[in-house]
Write a protein that holds these residues in place. Sequence first.
Motif, PDB file in Angstrom:
ATOM      1  N   VAL A  11       0.878  -1.193  -0.080  1.00  0.00           N
ATOM      2  CA  VAL A  11       0.060  -0.011   0.009  1.00  0.00           C
ATOM      3  C   VAL A  11       0.979   1.178   0.053  1.00  0.00           C
ATOM      4  O   VAL A  11       1.924   1.264   0.605  1.00  0.00           O
ATOM      5  N   ASN A  12       0.556   2.331  -0.661  1.00  0.00           N
ATOM      6  CA  ASN A  12       1.255   3.559  -0.619  1.00  0.00           C
ATOM      7  C   ASN A  12       0.713   4.661   0.205  1.00  0.00           C
ATOM      8  O   ASN A  12      -0.498   4.228   0.728  1.00  0.00           O
ATOM      9  N   HIS A  13       1.077   5.583   0.441  1.00  0.00           N
ATOM     10  CA  HIS A  13       0.809   6.778   1.233  1.00  0.00           C
ATOM     11  C   HIS A  13      -0.818   7.305   0.668  1.00  0.00           C
ATOM     12  O   HIS A  13      -1.361   7.917   1.503  1.00  0.00           O
ATOM     13  N   GLU A  14      -1.204   7.057  -0.626  1.00  0.00           N
ATOM     14  CA  GLU A  14      -2.572   7.337  -0.961  1.00  0.00           C
ATOM     15  C   GLU A  14      -3.609   6.377  -0.687  1.00  0.00           C
ATOM     16  O   GLU A  14      -4.605   6.390  -1.092  1.00  0.00           O
ATOM     17  N   GLU A  15      -3.073   5.286  -0.045  1.00  0.00           N
ATOM     18  CA  GLU A  15      -3.901   4.022   0.399  1.00  0.00           C
ATOM     19  C   GLU A  15      -4.524   3.329  -0.806  1.00  0.00           C
ATOM     20  O   GLU A  15      -5.631   2.857  -1.053  1.00  0.00           O
ATOM     21  N   GLN A  16      -3.638   3.223  -1.761  1.00  0.00           N
ATOM     22  CA  GLN A  16      -3.862   2.365  -3.170  1.00  0.00           C
ATOM     23  C   GLN A  16      -3.084   1.066  -2.917  1.00  0.00           C
ATOM     24  O   GLN A  16      -1.944   1.134  -2.202  1.00  0.00           O
ATOM     25  N   TRP A  30       6.079   2.532  -1.140  1.00  0.00           N
ATOM     26  CA  TRP A  30       5.080   1.380  -0.779  1.00  0.00           C
ATOM     27  C   TRP A  30       5.479   0.727   0.209  1.00  0.00           C
ATOM     28  O   TRP A  30       6.869   0.387   0.573  1.00  0.00           O
ATOM     29  N   THR A  31       4.535   0.019   1.330  1.00  0.00           N
ATOM     30  CA  THR A  31       4.947  -0.714   2.356  1.00  0.00           C
ATOM     31  C   THR A  31       4.049  -1.887   2.256  1.00  0.00           C
ATOM     32  O   THR A  31       3.100  -1.932   1.819  1.00  0.00           O
ATOM     33  N   SER A  32       4.719  -3.004   2.962  1.00  0.00           N
ATOM     34  CA  SER A  32       3.774  -4.155   2.933  1.00  0.00           C
ATOM     35  C   SER A  32       2.754  -3.861   4.064  1.00  0.00           C
ATOM     36  O   SER A  32       2.716  -3.268   5.066  1.00  0.00           O
ATOM     37  N   GLU A  33       1.441  -4.473   3.506  1.00  0.00           N
ATOM     38  CA  GLU A  33       0.275  -4.371   4.092  1.00  0.00           C
ATOM     39  C   GLU A  33       0.125  -5.412   5.349  1.00  0.00           C
ATOM     40  O   GLU A  33      -0.710  -5.285   6.365  1.00  0.00           O
ATOM     41  N   GLY A  34       1.033  -6.597   5.086  1.00  0.00           N
ATOM     42  CA  GLY A  34       0.797  -7.547   6.057  1.00  0.00           C
ATOM     43  C   GLY A  34       0.340  -8.929   5.406  1.00  0.00           C
ATOM     44  O   GLY A  34       0.437 -10.061   6.074  1.00  0.00           O
ATOM     45  N   THR A  35      -0.575  -8.829   4.353  1.00  0.00           N
ATOM     46  CA  THR A  35      -1.230 -10.100   3.721  1.00  0.00           C
ATOM     47  C   THR A  35       0.025 -10.689   2.778  1.00  0.00           C
ATOM     48  O   THR A  35       0.492  -9.827   1.837  1.00  0.00           O
ATOM     49  N   SER A  36      -0.010 -11.959   2.606  1.00  0.00           N
ATOM     50  CA  SER A  36       1.141 -12.571   1.666  1.00  0.00           C
ATOM     51  C   SER A  36       0.457 -13.812   1.239  1.00  0.00           C
ATOM     52  O   SER A  36      -0.321 -14.455   1.910  1.00  0.00           O
ATOM     53  N   GLY A  37       0.656 -14.507  -0.014  1.00  0.00           N
ATOM     54  CA  GLY A  37       0.324 -15.608  -0.385  1.00  0.00           C
ATOM     55  C   GLY A  37       0.432 -15.651  -1.956  1.00  0.00           C
ATOM     56  O   GLY A  37       1.370 -14.982  -2.388  1.00  0.00           O
ATOM     57  N   GLU A  48     -11.353  -7.147  -1.407  1.00  0.00           N
ATOM     58  CA  GLU A  48     -11.963  -7.151  -0.301  1.00  0.00           C
ATOM     59  C   GLU A  48     -12.047  -5.765   0.516  1.00  0.00           C
ATOM     60  O   GLU A  48     -13.007  -4.931   1.353  1.00  0.00           O
ATOM     61  N   VAL A  49     -10.752  -5.377   0.782  1.00  0.00           N
ATOM     62  CA  VAL A  49     -10.554  -4.225   1.690  1.00  0.00           C
ATOM     63  C   VAL A  49     -10.504  -2.683   0.670  1.00  0.00           C
ATOM     64  O   VAL A  49     -10.513  -1.939   1.486  1.00  0.00           O
ATOM     65  N   TRP A  50     -10.232  -2.922  -0.348  1.00  0.00           N
ATOM     66  CA  TRP A  50     -10.037  -1.524  -1.272  1.00  0.00           C
ATOM     67  C   TRP A  50     -11.321  -1.308  -1.891  1.00  0.00           C
ATOM     68  O   TRP A  50     -11.329  -1.568  -3.078  1.00  0.00           O
ATOM     69  N   THR A  51     -12.242  -0.819  -1.139  1.00  0.00           N
ATOM     70  CA  THR A  51     -13.469  -0.835  -1.840  1.00  0.00           C
ATOM     71  C   THR A  51     -14.105   0.698  -2.259  1.00  0.00           C
ATOM     72  O   THR A  51     -14.781   0.969  -2.908  1.00  0.00           O
ATOM     73  N   ASP A  52     -12.899   1.752  -2.045  1.00  0.00           N
ATOM     74  CA  ASP A  52     -12.991   3.056  -2.541  1.00  0.00           C
ATOM     75  C   ASP A  52     -11.787   3.478  -3.157  1.00  0.00           C
ATOM     76  O   ASP A  52     -10.856   3.534  -2.735  1.00  0.00           O
ATOM     77  N   MET A  53     -11.931   3.466  -4.541  1.00  0.00           N
ATOM     78  CA  MET A  53     -10.585   3.366  -5.331  1.00  0.00           C
ATOM     79  C   MET A  53      -9.960   4.852  -5.655  1.00  0.00           C
ATOM     80  O   MET A  53      -8.804   4.903  -5.853  1.00  0.00           O
ATOM     81  N   ARG A  54     -10.797   5.964  -4.966  1.00  0.00           N
ATOM     82  CA  ARG A  54      -9.987   7.181  -4.924  1.00  0.00           C
ATOM     83  C   ARG A  54      -8.831   7.228  -4.189  1.00  0.00           C
ATOM     84  O   ARG A  54      -8.857   6.662  -2.955  1.00  0.00           O
ATOM     85  N   ARG A  59     -10.467  11.700  -1.438  1.00  0.00           N
ATOM     86  CA  ARG A  59     -11.409  11.525  -0.141  1.00  0.00           C
ATOM     87  C   ARG A  59     -11.492  12.381   0.565  1.00  0.00           C
ATOM     88  O   ARG A  59     -12.537  12.811   0.906  1.00  0.00           O
ATOM     89  N   GLN A  60     -10.235  12.908   1.146  1.00  0.00           N
ATOM     90  CA  GLN A  60     -10.251  13.853   2.273  1.00  0.00           C
ATOM     91  C   GLN A  60     -10.895  15.252   1.568  1.00  0.00           C
ATOM     92  O   GLN A  60     -11.645  15.831   2.459  1.00  0.00           O
ATOM     93  N   VAL A  61     -10.782  15.567   0.375  1.00  0.00           N
ATOM     94  CA  VAL A  61     -11.151  16.814   0.010  1.00  0.00           C
ATOM     95  C   VAL A  61     -12.648  16.746  -0.374  1.00  0.00           C
ATOM     96  O   VAL A  61     -13.504  17.693  -0.081  1.00  0.00           O
ATOM     97  N   GLN A  62     -13.051  15.629  -0.679  1.00  0.00           N
ATOM     98  CA  GLN A  62     -14.553  15.258  -1.124  1.00  0.00           C
ATOM     99  C   GLN A  62     -15.541  15.051   0.218  1.00  0.00           C
ATOM    100  O   GLN A  62     -16.539  15.196   0.070  1.00  0.00           O
TER     101      GLN A  62
END
Length: 63
Positions: A11-16, A30-37, A48-54, A59-62
């Motif tokens: 995941v990056n600083h923009e939560e992408q 980019w940093t590891s989110e903790g999930t691997s496989g 499942e976790v990235w439900t808002d692609m903005r 998102r903060q502005v809107q």
Amino acid sequence: MPDIRTYQVVVNHEEQYSVWATDRPLPLGWTSEGTSGTREECLTHIAEVWTDMRPRSVRQVQE
């Protein structure tokens, strides 16, 4: 030939989110989110976790 590598969710600083092979150094910002496989397992987790692609900044502005 099947892909036998292990991947991680990053995941990056923009939560992408993205999938990255664990045998490669993480790209800058980019940093590891903790999930691997498998690649498919990581993509399923992202779906499942990235439900808002903005990006976070948008998102903060809107909100």
